[in-house]
Design a protein around this motif. Structure first.
Motif, PDB file in Angstrom:
ATOM      1  N   TYR A  76       0.768  -1.013   0.357  1.00 44.18           N
ATOM      2  CA  TYR A  76       0.178   0.298  -0.130  1.00 44.18           C
ATOM      3  C   TYR A  76       0.719   0.997  -0.252  1.00 44.18           C
ATOM      4  CZ  TYR A  76      -4.319  -2.860   1.050  1.00 44.18           C
ATOM      5  OH  TYR A  76      -4.760  -3.958   1.239  1.00 44.18           O
ATOM      6  N   ILE A  77       1.630   1.752   1.112  1.00 42.43           N
ATOM      7  CA  ILE A  77       2.703   2.097   0.510  1.00 42.43           C
ATOM      8  C   ILE A  77       3.646   2.775  -0.704  1.00 42.43           C
ATOM      9  CG2 ILE A  77       4.852   2.759   1.859  1.00 42.43           C
ATOM     10  CD1 ILE A  77       3.235   1.465   4.744  1.00 42.43           C
ATOM     11  N   PHE A  78       4.170   1.089  -1.284  1.00 44.61           N
ATOM     12  CA  PHE A  78       4.563   0.988  -2.145  1.00 44.61           C
ATOM     13  C   PHE A  78       3.748   2.216  -3.300  1.00 44.61           C
ATOM     14  CE2 PHE A  78       7.548  -1.795  -0.483  1.00 44.61           C
ATOM     15  CZ  PHE A  78       8.305  -1.390   0.298  1.00 44.61           C
ATOM     16  N   VAL A  79       2.938   1.257  -3.593  1.00 44.49           N
ATOM     17  CA  VAL A  79       2.203   1.877  -4.686  1.00 44.49           C
ATOM     18  C   VAL A  79       1.763   3.152  -4.379  1.00 44.49           C
ATOM     19  CG1 VAL A  79      -0.461   1.959  -5.498  1.00 44.49           C
ATOM     20  CG2 VAL A  79       0.752   0.152  -4.955  1.00 44.49           C
ATOM     21  N   THR A  80       1.087   3.846  -3.000  1.00 43.47           N
ATOM     22  CA  THR A  80       1.100   5.356  -3.062  1.00 43.47           C
ATOM     23  C   THR A  80       1.722   5.930  -3.160  1.00 43.47           C
ATOM     24  OG1 THR A  80      -0.506   4.340  -1.014  1.00 43.47           O
ATOM     25  CG2 THR A  80       0.298   6.728  -1.435  1.00 43.47           C
ATOM     26  N   PHE A  81       3.161   5.497  -2.983  1.00 41.99           N
ATOM     27  CA  PHE A  81       4.258   6.608  -3.297  1.00 41.99           C
ATOM     28  C   PHE A  81       4.650   6.668  -4.713  1.00 41.99           C
ATOM     29  CE2 PHE A  81       5.548   7.077   1.204  1.00 41.99           C
ATOM     30  CZ  PHE A  81       5.463   7.823   1.192  1.00 41.99           C
ATOM     31  N   LEU A  82       5.027   4.771  -5.861  1.00 38.89           N
ATOM     32  CA  LEU A  82       5.304   5.298  -6.844  1.00 38.89           C
ATOM     33  C   LEU A  82       3.724   6.059  -7.812  1.00 38.89           C
ATOM     34  CD1 LEU A  82       6.060   1.583  -6.763  1.00 38.89           C
ATOM     35  CD2 LEU A  82       7.446   3.674  -7.518  1.00 38.89           C
ATOM     36  N   SER A  83       2.700   6.486  -7.239  1.00 42.82           N
ATOM     37  CA  SER A  83       1.523   6.558  -7.947  1.00 42.82           C
ATOM     38  C   SER A  83       1.779   8.121  -7.533  1.00 42.82           C
ATOM     39  CB  SER A  83       0.539   6.332  -6.938  1.00 42.82           C
ATOM     40  OG  SER A  83      -0.026   4.626  -7.205  1.00 42.82           O
ATOM     41  N   TYR A  84       2.038   8.669  -6.340  1.00 45.35           N
ATOM     42  CA  TYR A  84       2.407  10.222  -6.597  1.00 45.35           C
ATOM     43  C   TYR A  84       3.830  10.184  -7.172  1.00 45.35           C
ATOM     44  CZ  TYR A  84       4.764  14.217  -4.411  1.00 45.35           C
ATOM     45  OH  TYR A  84       5.284  15.887  -4.443  1.00 45.35           O
TER      46      TYR A  84
END
Length: 111
Positions: A76-84
């Motif tokens: 969840y954290i990785f996807v959020t930062f990569l999406s950003y």
């Protein structure tokens, strides 16, 4: 930290990257259905998913099942930062607080 735990985190990271790659591919218009599902981005993303699965299987040699589930939540954290970074999505207060809770839980559980 256990090398298997690090491998598991890397597996989740590359799995998250492949999800971003699939999202980028989904945003593009294609001439026909074949090109929509059989293009370089989609094929590479699924190849990364496959590699992630192999790494996860290997990591379970030294990671208990209960810990693996907790490490998986780091996605969840990785996807959020990569999406950003890649998709220019906004991280709001709720997302940030949610990620903070996840990180706190991972730190307490994995130690």
């Amino acid at each position: 930290m256990n090398k298997y735990i690090m491998i598991y985190f890397f597996s989740v990271l590359i799995s998250s990257a492949s999800q971003i790659l699939l999202k980028i591919s989904a945003k593009k218009q294609y001439d026909n259905r074949w090109k929509e599902y059989l293009n370089a981005r989609v094929i590479i993303a699924y190849a990364i998913f496959f590699c992630s699965s192999i790494l996860t299987i290997y990591a379970y040699k030294g990671v208990p099942m209960s810990t693996g589930v907790v490490i998986e939540s780091s996605g969840y954290i990785f996807v959020t930062f990569l999406s950003y970074i890649c998709l220019h999505e906004i991280i709001g207060k709720r997302k940030f607080l949610g990620m903070l809770c996840i990180v706190t839980g991972i730190i307490f559980f994995v130690k």
